[in-house]
Design a protein around this motif. Sequence first.
Motif, PDB file in Angstrom:
ATOM      1  N   TRP A 124     -29.221 -10.984-130.145  1.00 14.01           N
ATOM      2  CA  TRP A 124     -30.442 -11.462-129.489  1.00 14.01           C
ATOM      3  C   TRP A 124     -30.270 -11.541-127.967  1.00 14.01           C
ATOM      4  CZ3 TRP A 124     -34.881 -12.067-132.190  1.00 14.01           C
ATOM      5  CH2 TRP A 124     -35.994 -12.491-131.455  1.00 14.01           C
ATOM      6  N   GLY A 125     -31.200 -10.881-127.252  1.00 12.51           N
ATOM      7  CA  GLY A 125     -31.215 -10.946-125.794  1.00 12.51           C
ATOM      8  C   GLY A 125     -30.346  -9.932-125.095  1.00 12.51           C
ATOM      9  N   THR A 126     -29.671  -9.056-125.837  1.00 14.64           N
ATOM     10  CA  THR A 126     -28.767  -8.094-125.203  1.00 14.64           C
ATOM     11  C   THR A 126     -29.450  -6.767-124.893  1.00 14.64           C
ATOM     12  OG1 THR A 126     -27.969  -7.246-127.344  1.00 14.64           O
ATOM     13  CG2 THR A 126     -26.762  -9.103-126.360  1.00 14.64           C
ATOM     14  N   TRP A 127     -30.745  -6.650-125.187  1.00 12.13           N
ATOM     15  CA  TRP A 127     -31.448  -5.412-124.882  1.00 12.13           C
ATOM     16  C   TRP A 127     -31.615  -5.238-123.372  1.00 12.13           C
ATOM     17  CZ3 TRP A 127     -32.811  -8.273-129.208  1.00 12.13           C
ATOM     18  CH2 TRP A 127     -33.540  -9.440-128.973  1.00 12.13           C
ATOM     19  N   GLY A 128     -31.949  -4.019-122.972  1.00 12.62           N
ATOM     20  CA  GLY A 128     -31.967  -3.660-121.564  1.00 12.62           C
ATOM     21  C   GLY A 128     -33.054  -4.307-120.736  1.00 12.62           C
ATOM     22  N   GLU A 129     -32.921  -4.198-119.443  1.00 15.03           N
ATOM     23  CA  GLU A 129     -33.852  -4.825-118.511  1.00 15.03           C
ATOM     24  C   GLU A 129     -35.255  -4.249-118.617  1.00 15.03           C
ATOM     25  OE1 GLU A 129     -33.392  -7.488-116.627  1.00 15.03           O
ATOM     26  OE2 GLU A 129     -31.436  -7.594-117.637  1.00 15.03           O
ATOM     27  N   GLU A 130     -35.358  -2.968-118.955  1.00 14.37           N
ATOM     28  CA  GLU A 130     -36.686  -2.359-119.080  1.00 14.37           C
ATOM     29  C   GLU A 130     -37.475  -3.013-120.212  1.00 14.37           C
ATOM     30  OE1 GLU A 130     -38.737   2.046-119.791  1.00 14.37           O
ATOM     31  OE2 GLU A 130     -36.594   1.871-119.344  1.00 14.37           O
ATOM     32  N   ILE A 131     -36.791  -3.277-121.332  1.00 13.29           N
ATOM     33  CA  ILE A 131     -37.447  -3.943-122.458  1.00 13.29           C
ATOM     34  C   ILE A 131     -37.786  -5.383-122.089  1.00 13.29           C
ATOM     35  CG2 ILE A 131     -37.110  -4.787-124.821  1.00 13.29           C
ATOM     36  CD1 ILE A 131     -35.453  -2.269-125.333  1.00 13.29           C
ATOM     37  N   LYS A 132     -36.866  -6.063-121.433  1.00 10.76           N
ATOM     38  CA  LYS A 132     -37.130  -7.445-121.026  1.00 10.76           C
ATOM     39  C   LYS A 132     -38.312  -7.519-120.063  1.00 10.76           C
ATOM     40  CE  LYS A 132     -32.352  -9.058-121.575  1.00 10.76           C
ATOM     41  NZ  LYS A 132     -31.167  -9.621-120.892  1.00 10.76           N
ATOM     42  N   LYS A 133     -38.396  -6.551-119.160  1.00 12.15           N
ATOM     43  CA  LYS A 133     -39.502  -6.532-118.207  1.00 12.15           C
ATOM     44  C   LYS A 133     -40.835  -6.381-118.923  1.00 12.15           C
ATOM     45  CE  LYS A 133     -41.178  -4.123-114.073  1.00 12.15           C
ATOM     46  NZ  LYS A 133     -40.910  -3.012-113.114  1.00 12.15           N
ATOM     47  N   GLU A 134     -40.830  -5.607-120.000  1.00 15.48           N
ATOM     48  CA  GLU A 134     -42.060  -5.375-120.754  1.00 15.48           C
ATOM     49  C   GLU A 134     -42.458  -6.568-121.610  1.00 15.48           C
ATOM     50  OE1 GLU A 134     -44.006  -2.111-123.869  1.00 15.48           O
ATOM     51  OE2 GLU A 134     -41.869  -1.997-123.344  1.00 15.48           O
ATOM     52  N   TRP A 135     -41.466  -7.295-122.186  1.00 14.60           N
ATOM     53  CA  TRP A 135     -41.784  -8.260-123.230  1.00 14.60           C
ATOM     54  C   TRP A 135     -41.387  -9.710-122.957  1.00 14.60           C
ATOM     55  CZ3 TRP A 135     -45.249  -6.646-126.426  1.00 14.60           C
ATOM     56  CH2 TRP A 135     -45.297  -5.298-126.809  1.00 14.60           C
ATOM     57  N   ASP A 136     -40.504  -9.969-122.004  1.00 18.42           N
ATOM     58  CA  ASP A 136     -39.991 -11.336-121.830  1.00 18.42           C
ATOM     59  C   ASP A 136     -41.079 -12.355-121.490  1.00 18.42           C
ATOM     60  OD1 ASP A 136     -37.402 -11.007-122.599  1.00 18.42           O
ATOM     61  OD2 ASP A 136     -36.512 -11.398-120.627  1.00 18.42           O
ATOM     62  N   VAL A 137     -42.014 -11.980-120.645  1.00 21.27           N
ATOM     63  CA  VAL A 137     -43.066 -12.925-120.258  1.00 21.27           C
ATOM     64  C   VAL A 137     -43.890 -13.322-121.472  1.00 21.27           C
ATOM     65  CG1 VAL A 137     -45.182 -13.237-118.932  1.00 21.27           C
ATOM     66  CG2 VAL A 137     -43.198 -12.189-117.853  1.00 21.27           C
ATOM     67  N   ALA A 138     -44.295 -12.339-122.262  1.00 23.84           N
ATOM     68  CA  ALA A 138     -45.074 -12.635-123.467  1.00 23.84           C
ATOM     69  C   ALA A 138     -44.252 -13.418-124.479  1.00 23.84           C
ATOM     70  CB  ALA A 138     -45.577 -11.340-124.090  1.00 23.84           C
ATOM     71  N   SER A 139     -42.969 -13.106-124.576  1.00 20.15           N
ATOM     72  CA  SER A 139     -42.110 -13.817-125.518  1.00 20.15           C
ATOM     73  C   SER A 139     -41.971 -15.289-125.139  1.00 20.15           C
ATOM     74  CB  SER A 139     -40.729 -13.160-125.567  1.00 20.15           C
ATOM     75  OG  SER A 139     -39.864 -13.869-126.418  1.00 20.15           O
ATOM     76  N   GLY A 140     -41.824 -15.551-123.843  1.00 23.13           N
ATOM     77  CA  GLY A 140     -41.587 -16.915-123.393  1.00 23.13           C
ATOM     78  C   GLY A 140     -42.830 -17.768-123.244  1.00 23.13           C
ATOM     79  N   LEU A 141     -44.013 -17.115-123.123  1.00 21.69           N
ATOM     80  CA  LEU A 141     -45.264 -17.827-122.860  1.00 21.69           C
ATOM     81  C   LEU A 141     -45.105 -18.735-121.625  1.00 21.69           C
ATOM     82  CD1 LEU A 141     -46.574 -18.606-126.470  1.00 21.69           C
ATOM     83  CD2 LEU A 141     -47.465 -16.936-124.825  1.00 21.69           C
ATOM     84  N   GLY A 142     -45.768 -19.886-121.608  1.00 25.71           N
ATOM     85  CA  GLY A 142     -45.625 -20.791-120.474  1.00 25.71           C
ATOM     86  C   GLY A 142     -46.341 -20.318-119.219  1.00 25.71           C
ATOM     87  N   GLU A 143     -45.896 -20.818-118.074  1.00 29.02           N
ATOM     88  CA  GLU A 143     -46.582 -20.603-116.805  1.00 29.02           C
ATOM     89  C   GLU A 143     -46.677 -19.126-116.432  1.00 29.02           C
ATOM     90  OE1 GLU A 143     -48.879 -21.461-113.678  1.00 29.02           O
ATOM     91  OE2 GLU A 143     -48.221 -22.856-115.232  1.00 29.02           O
ATOM     92  N   GLU A 144     -45.601 -18.391-116.588  1.00 26.06           N
ATOM     93  CA  GLU A 144     -45.640 -16.967-116.228  1.00 26.06           C
ATOM     94  C   GLU A 144     -46.676 -16.211-117.050  1.00 26.06           C
ATOM     95  OE1 GLU A 144     -42.067 -14.668-114.964  1.00 26.06           O
ATOM     96  OE2 GLU A 144     -41.006 -16.306-115.968  1.00 26.06           O
ATOM     97  N   ALA A 145     -46.747 -16.501-118.329  1.00 25.57           N
ATOM     98  CA  ALA A 145     -47.728 -15.833-119.178  1.00 25.57           C
ATOM     99  C   ALA A 145     -49.143 -16.221-118.771  1.00 25.57           C
ATOM    100  CB  ALA A 145     -47.479 -16.186-120.642  1.00 25.57           C
ATOM    101  N   ARG A 146     -49.347 -17.491-118.395  1.00 25.63           N
ATOM    102  CA  ARG A 146     -50.684 -17.917-117.973  1.00 25.63           C
ATOM    103  C   ARG A 146     -51.123 -17.176-116.715  1.00 25.63           C
ATOM    104  NH1 ARG A 146     -48.935 -22.852-120.354  1.00 25.63           N
ATOM    105  NH2 ARG A 146     -47.781 -23.532-118.513  1.00 25.63           N
ATOM    106  N   MET A 147     -50.189 -16.832-115.865  1.00 29.49           N
ATOM    107  CA  MET A 147     -50.504 -16.136-114.625  1.00 29.49           C
ATOM    108  C   MET A 147     -50.689 -14.628-114.826  1.00 29.49           C
ATOM    109  SD  MET A 147     -47.835 -18.046-112.019  1.00 29.49           S
ATOM    110  CE  MET A 147     -48.226 -16.877-110.707  1.00 29.49           C
ATOM    111  N   GLN A 148     -49.885 -14.046-115.722  1.00 27.95           N
ATOM    112  CA  GLN A 148     -49.845 -12.593-115.822  1.00 27.95           C
ATOM    113  C   GLN A 148     -50.674 -11.992-116.955  1.00 27.95           C
ATOM    114  OE1 GLN A 148     -45.921 -10.800-115.531  1.00 27.95           O
ATOM    115  NE2 GLN A 148     -45.100 -12.607-114.491  1.00 27.95           N
TER     116      GLN A 148
END
Length: 221
Positions: A124-148
Amino acid sequence: MNQLEPNNQINTRKNRRRFLKKSAFFTAGLTTSVLASLAGTVPAQTDDNLYIIGEKKGYSPKIGTLLSMMTMMREWVIEVVKGLSIEQLDFQIDDQSNSIGAMLMHLAATERYYQLNTFDEMEWGTWGEEIKKEWDVASGLGEEARMQIKGNDIDYYLSALEKVRSVTKKEFAKRDDEWIMKSEPFFDGQLTNNYCKWFHVCEHESNHSGQMKFIFKRLPK
């Protein structure tokens, strides 16, 4: 913090874990016995009989049964959100809440990460930065998701969900019941099989479906 779980799921899982521990073994045994007794007597789920939980053509028995539950749950989510406007999808009850649109992307992100963990066998969490850039905000929700995550119509979110689900179905079809029962230390380091991981994806969707219904009833008229 358990690095194997998405950040926003940790607290809610702790509140339910005692119940799940007690019920998991009973449920697994009951499900196995019921399915065994019904084998060959219950029709497989198709697009026309959504409420048949059981085997699906093209999948092993356990994987097909799991997918039938996931399919039903997805249709229930779509029933709640279909036809919503961009303004309704972006609506927040308060400045700490998540919008329906953000939660839909969160469901897609969750499924994507479980694909990487179970199909690609990535920790878990060892995938590349490109995947994290695409999905991390949606995965984490919270303030960043509310903005983006806003300004998108319903087709945008449903397309994202379907795109991810199509990968799940394709990969499920390649695997068998031996794979779905394969286990490793996962939730809180406890031995967890792929069946449990993917059932979690399903029940996680159920959890957010309830939240979406709560918001839906409070949308401005």
